[in-house]
Design a protein around this motif. Structure first.
Motif, PDB file in Angstrom:
ATOM      1  N   LEU A 149       1.051  -1.197  -0.031  1.00 59.68           N
ATOM      2  CA  LEU A 149      -0.122  -0.038  -0.030  1.00 59.68           C
ATOM      3  C   LEU A 149       0.933   1.157   0.041  1.00 59.68           C
ATOM      4  O   LEU A 149       0.644   2.214  -0.743  1.00 59.68           O
ATOM      5  CB  LEU A 149      -0.893   0.022   1.212  1.00 59.68           C
ATOM      6  N   CYS A 150       1.704   1.254   0.979  1.00 56.48           N
ATOM      7  CA  CYS A 150       2.643   2.450   1.083  1.00 56.48           C
ATOM      8  C   CYS A 150       3.510   2.441  -0.593  1.00 56.48           C
ATOM      9  O   CYS A 150       3.325   3.857  -1.003  1.00 56.48           O
ATOM     10  CB  CYS A 150       3.672   2.537   2.226  1.00 56.48           C
ATOM     11  N   SER A 151       3.860   1.660  -0.983  1.00 52.83           N
ATOM     12  CA  SER A 151       4.533   1.678  -2.271  1.00 52.83           C
ATOM     13  C   SER A 151       3.463   2.286  -3.436  1.00 52.83           C
ATOM     14  O   SER A 151       3.890   3.313  -4.103  1.00 52.83           O
ATOM     15  CB  SER A 151       5.013   0.457  -2.828  1.00 52.83           C
ATOM     16  N   THR A 152       2.318   1.847  -3.360  1.00 52.64           N
ATOM     17  CA  THR A 152       1.349   2.207  -4.484  1.00 52.64           C
ATOM     18  C   THR A 152       1.051   3.798  -4.113  1.00 52.64           C
ATOM     19  O   THR A 152       0.697   4.355  -5.075  1.00 52.64           O
ATOM     20  CB  THR A 152       0.143   1.218  -4.647  1.00 52.64           C
ATOM     21  N   PHE A 153       0.767   4.121  -3.001  1.00 52.69           N
ATOM     22  CA  PHE A 153       0.096   5.329  -2.555  1.00 52.69           C
ATOM     23  C   PHE A 153       1.249   6.313  -3.177  1.00 52.69           C
ATOM     24  O   PHE A 153       0.927   7.453  -3.752  1.00 52.69           O
ATOM     25  CB  PHE A 153      -0.168   5.524  -1.147  1.00 52.69           C
ATOM     26  N   GLU A 154       2.427   6.002  -3.019  1.00 50.31           N
ATOM     27  CA  GLU A 154       3.633   6.954  -3.130  1.00 50.31           C
ATOM     28  C   GLU A 154       3.809   7.110  -4.732  1.00 50.31           C
ATOM     29  O   GLU A 154       3.891   8.075  -5.475  1.00 50.31           O
ATOM     30  CB  GLU A 154       5.130   6.153  -2.793  1.00 50.31           C
ATOM     31  N   GLN A 155       3.572   5.792  -5.518  1.00 53.37           N
ATOM     32  CA  GLN A 155       3.561   5.783  -6.911  1.00 53.37           C
ATOM     33  C   GLN A 155       2.400   6.598  -7.562  1.00 53.37           C
ATOM     34  O   GLN A 155       2.570   7.136  -8.592  1.00 53.37           O
ATOM     35  CB  GLN A 155       3.525   4.514  -7.394  1.00 53.37           C
ATOM     36  N   LEU A 156       1.286   6.553  -6.703  1.00 50.87           N
ATOM     37  CA  LEU A 156       0.323   7.283  -7.445  1.00 50.87           C
ATOM     38  C   LEU A 156       0.209   8.828  -7.034  1.00 50.87           C
ATOM     39  O   LEU A 156      -0.597   9.680  -7.270  1.00 50.87           O
ATOM     40  CB  LEU A 156      -1.322   6.769  -6.731  1.00 50.87           C
ATOM     41  N   ASP A 157       1.386   9.190  -6.324  1.00 45.41           N
ATOM     42  CA  ASP A 157       1.470  10.617  -5.712  1.00 45.41           C
ATOM     43  C   ASP A 157       0.580  11.301  -4.978  1.00 45.41           C
ATOM     44  O   ASP A 157       0.041  12.302  -4.910  1.00 45.41           O
ATOM     45  CB  ASP A 157       1.624  11.341  -7.181  1.00 45.41           C
ATOM     46  N   TYR A 158       0.160  10.333  -3.863  1.00 44.90           N
ATOM     47  CA  TYR A 158      -0.637  10.732  -2.677  1.00 44.90           C
ATOM     48  C   TYR A 158       0.454  11.069  -1.371  1.00 44.90           C
ATOM     49  O   TYR A 158       1.373  10.520  -1.589  1.00 44.90           O
ATOM     50  CB  TYR A 158      -1.458   9.559  -2.005  1.00 44.90           C
ATOM     51  N   GLU A 159       0.075  11.799  -0.597  1.00 47.72           N
ATOM     52  CA  GLU A 159       0.883  12.377   0.640  1.00 47.72           C
ATOM     53  C   GLU A 159       0.508  11.364   1.630  1.00 47.72           C
ATOM     54  O   GLU A 159      -0.611  11.471   2.110  1.00 47.72           O
ATOM     55  CB  GLU A 159       0.546  13.638   0.849  1.00 47.72           C
ATOM     56  N   ILE A 160       1.473  10.646   2.039  1.00 45.88           N
ATOM     57  CA  ILE A 160       1.232   9.464   3.068  1.00 45.88           C
ATOM     58  C   ILE A 160       1.322  10.208   4.370  1.00 45.88           C
ATOM     59  O   ILE A 160       2.535  10.754   4.710  1.00 45.88           O
ATOM     60  CB  ILE A 160       2.024   8.317   2.749  1.00 45.88           C
ATOM     61  N   ILE A 161       0.354   9.983   5.358  1.00 41.84           N
ATOM     62  CA  ILE A 161       0.250  10.580   6.661  1.00 41.84           C
ATOM     63  C   ILE A 161       0.227   9.389   7.634  1.00 41.84           C
ATOM     64  O   ILE A 161      -0.948   8.736   7.704  1.00 41.84           O
ATOM     65  CB  ILE A 161      -0.454  11.651   7.080  1.00 41.84           C
ATOM     66  N   VAL A 162       1.349   8.882   8.062  1.00 41.72           N
ATOM     67  CA  VAL A 162       1.141   7.983   9.222  1.00 41.72           C
ATOM     68  C   VAL A 162       0.506   8.170  10.612  1.00 41.72           C
ATOM     69  O   VAL A 162       0.999   9.051  10.977  1.00 41.72           O
ATOM     70  CB  VAL A 162       2.494   7.184   9.194  1.00 41.72           C
ATOM     71  N   LEU A 163      -0.522   7.629  10.744  1.00 40.52           N
ATOM     72  CA  LEU A 163      -1.181   7.679  12.074  1.00 40.52           C
ATOM     73  C   LEU A 163      -0.594   7.153  13.203  1.00 40.52           C
ATOM     74  O   LEU A 163       0.065   6.311  13.266  1.00 40.52           O
ATOM     75  CB  LEU A 163      -2.551   7.125  12.156  1.00 40.52           C
ATOM     76  N   PRO A 164      -0.340   8.507  14.376  1.00 41.41           N
ATOM     77  CA  PRO A 164       0.270   7.947  15.613  1.00 41.41           C
ATOM     78  C   PRO A 164      -0.527   6.957  16.469  1.00 41.41           C
ATOM     79  O   PRO A 164      -1.836   6.646  16.056  1.00 41.41           O
ATOM     80  CB  PRO A 164       0.285   9.375  16.331  1.00 41.41           C
ATOM     81  N   LYS A 165       0.404   6.003  16.982  1.00 49.59           N
ATOM     82  CA  LYS A 165      -0.214   4.935  17.866  1.00 49.59           C
ATOM     83  C   LYS A 165      -0.678   5.700  19.102  1.00 49.59           C
ATOM     84  O   LYS A 165       0.107   5.600  20.418  1.00 49.59           O
ATOM     85  CB  LYS A 165       0.693   3.860  18.166  1.00 49.59           C
ATOM     86  N   VAL A 166      -1.857   6.245  18.874  1.00 44.99           N
ATOM     87  CA  VAL A 166      -2.704   6.857  20.198  1.00 44.99           C
ATOM     88  C   VAL A 166      -3.891   6.331  20.454  1.00 44.99           C
ATOM     89  O   VAL A 166      -4.544   5.984  19.332  1.00 44.99           O
ATOM     90  CB  VAL A 166      -2.267   8.331  20.044  1.00 44.99           C
ATOM     91  N   GLY A 167      -4.634   6.953  21.370  1.00 44.27           N
ATOM     92  CA  GLY A 167      -6.213   6.685  21.627  1.00 44.27           C
ATOM     93  C   GLY A 167      -6.909   7.149  20.352  1.00 44.27           C
ATOM     94  O   GLY A 167      -6.466   8.257  19.646  1.00 44.27           O
TER      95      GLY A 167
END
Length: 180
Positions: A149-167
């Motif tokens: 998924l990360c690789s494809t979203f990058e290839q499709l030129d989306y800005e990936i924001i990884v969610l923090p491990k919080v409540g």
């Protein structure tokens, strides 16, 4: 679909068992439109039927059903004026189809409008990961999918924001802050 409408469609994706569905429930509680994960709906239907399109039986059939369902979901919410949050959806289904067949996700998605440029991904979170009747793969398989998924979203030129491990409340605040 007008670009301003499509840009209101936000993908929540990432590693299985990373808290996507819980986050979507919180966003729904706050009054936003949310769209349930096509994969879970398909698995539920297939478990009650002949089971031919289960991901662990026929990944290609599963992915094609998910693409159809996700396309209908998008059409259904095209007039929503606020943010509409998708639990996985069209891009994830295209990635699954690519994994099953080699058909590039970019080719599958070529006829579809893009989503909001910011995509929120749940990282692998072993402490909360669980299997269930609809999620039979182990965490290692979930991590492999996460990397695809990360690789494809990058290839499709989306800005990936990884969610923090919080409540969940803090996660929802994080998403809304990044969108506004």
């Amino acid at each position: 679909m007008p670009i301003n409408c499509a840009s209101r469609h936000v993908i929540i994706s990432g590693c299985s068992g990373g808290g996507k569905s819980t986050l979507l429930l919180e966003l729904k509680r706050r009054g936003f439109e949310t769209i349930e994960e096509p994969g879970r709906r398909i698995v539920s239907e297939e478990l009650q039927g002949d089971g031919r399109a289960l991901p662990w039986v026929n990944l290609e059939a599963f992915a094609r059903k998910a693409i159809e369902m996700a396309s209908r979901d998008r059409e259904r919410v095209k007039g929503v004026e606020r943010w509409a949050f998708f639990d996985r959806g069209l891009v994830d289904a295209a990635v699954a189809l690519e994994h099953a067949t080699g058909i590039a996700a970019s080719k599958t998605l070529a006829e579809h409008d893009r989503f909001q440029k910011r995509v929120f991904l749940t990282p692998p979170w072993p402490e909360i990961y669980q299997t269930d009747p609809e999620r039979r793969h182990d965490l290692d398989e979930g991590i492999d999918e996460y990397h695809r998924l990360c690789s494809t979203f990058e290839q499709l030129d989306y800005e990936i924001i990884v969610l923090p491990k919080v409540g969940v409340e803090s996660r929802a605040d994080f998403v809304l802050d990044r969108l506004n």
